[in-house]
Write a protein that holds these residues in place. Sequence first.
Motif, PDB file in Angstrom:
ATOM      1  N   ILE A  70     -28.689 -18.007  20.886  1.00 24.66           N
ATOM      2  CA  ILE A  70     -29.658 -18.095  22.419  1.00 24.66           C
ATOM      3  C   ILE A  70     -28.945 -16.756  23.215  1.00 24.66           C
ATOM      4  N   THR A  71     -27.271 -16.953  22.989  1.00 24.57           N
ATOM      5  CA  THR A  71     -26.875 -15.530  23.824  1.00 24.57           C
ATOM      6  C   THR A  71     -27.430 -14.502  23.222  1.00 24.57           C
ATOM      7  N   GLU A  72     -26.843 -14.239  22.432  1.00 29.31           N
ATOM      8  CA  GLU A  72     -27.439 -12.946  21.601  1.00 29.31           C
ATOM      9  C   GLU A  72     -28.628 -12.387  22.134  1.00 29.31           C
ATOM     10  N   LEU A  74     -35.604 -20.395  18.538  1.00 30.57           N
ATOM     11  CA  LEU A  74     -35.173 -18.930  19.524  1.00 30.57           C
ATOM     12  C   LEU A  74     -36.797 -18.132  19.463  1.00 30.57           C
ATOM     13  N   GLN A  75     -37.600 -18.103  19.755  1.00 35.70           N
ATOM     14  CA  GLN A  75     -39.235 -17.818  19.739  1.00 35.70           C
ATOM     15  C   GLN A  75     -39.466 -18.353  20.469  1.00 35.70           C
ATOM     16  N   HIS A  90     -30.340 -24.589  25.864  1.00 35.09           N
ATOM     17  CA  HIS A  90     -29.992 -26.149  26.154  1.00 35.09           C
ATOM     18  C   HIS A  90     -29.007 -25.387  24.887  1.00 35.09           C
ATOM     19  N   GLN A  91     -28.421 -26.728  24.685  1.00 41.87           N
ATOM     20  CA  GLN A  91     -27.093 -26.454  23.619  1.00 41.87           C
ATOM     21  C   GLN A  91     -26.950 -27.219  22.649  1.00 41.87           C
ATOM     22  N   PRO A  92     -27.920 -26.815  21.397  1.00 42.68           N
ATOM     23  CA  PRO A  92     -28.153 -28.226  20.752  1.00 42.68           C
ATOM     24  C   PRO A  92     -26.548 -28.321  19.671  1.00 42.68           C
TER      25      PRO A  92
END
Length: 322
Positions: free
Chosen positions: A257-259, A220-221, A247-249
């Motif tokens: 990620i969205t948030e 995230l960072q 990227h969607q792990p």
Amino acid sequence: MIPVRILGTASVLPERAVTTGELAVALGRDPAAIEQKTGIRTRHWAPPGTSLAGLGAEALRQALDAAGLEARSLRRLLFVSSTGGDVLIPATANRVAAELGLAGTCDAFDLNNACMGFVSAFDVASRSVATGLAPVAIVVVELGSRIISVEDPRPYLVFGDAAVAAILGVAREGEGVLGAAFANDGTLSSDVWMAHPLVTGVRERVRFESSHQRIAEVALQALENATRSVLEQACLSLDDVDWVLPHQPNGAMLRLITESLGVEPARIVPVVDRVGSVGAASIPLSLDCLLRTRVVRAGERLLMVGVGAGVSSGAVLYQVGG
């Protein structure tokens, strides 16, 4: 702006779809709980004997059709895979070119930057086009099913197989890359890694070393830093971006990620729920899905942002032309 145009994209999924329910039962776990945790309903696994070059060539043929081009028009071919190609020597890109009957008409080489591979290749391809080498093909193939085992449930429950291709060419007016930002921090321990079998002398599998929380924090960072850097380059804010393709792990990470980025879900194109974790193919699959299922208008901006083992990270901001 780096003048470049996305001429066409295509994706290929192996025929066999494997449900999370099947895998959960094999592990003696609750299917509903696993699907809720991973956010993955299905993934596709290629049958034994499938070559990365063959699967990649199939995706490339379809991308060329979408672009209205013949294979012999290509000037450069970049092959991307997180785990290498069909052989160590020569580059698998050579085999993809051979599948299309190309001989002496374009150069071809492999690029590996873990899950960041497509974004890195998009940057290389864009700069190639801008300096007169066009069109350029990017072929991404991940066969994650070959590097997992039931003995290690974490990767076993999320990895899938996919192939994607994109063709980049000469830009129209007002079209191209508005910003590109890349970084790497090799001082961080790699949370996801796979040893080299020629060094260890055994058949290797992918390994997750750290906790879910640690992986999430680092990822995230890195994604936030890459997003901030590329927007600063373009003198834009995230509100000026129409589509965000991260990227969607797994499904849980996509939600985080969205948030974390503060993006409305309507600007995201989710694919992980139906294909699983597909490494470097994740972002281009989302891109292909966007271009095939949504109305993307001239002037709209696409942010492709990713993070991979290494720890590598980066983002490309692309504007559609008229």
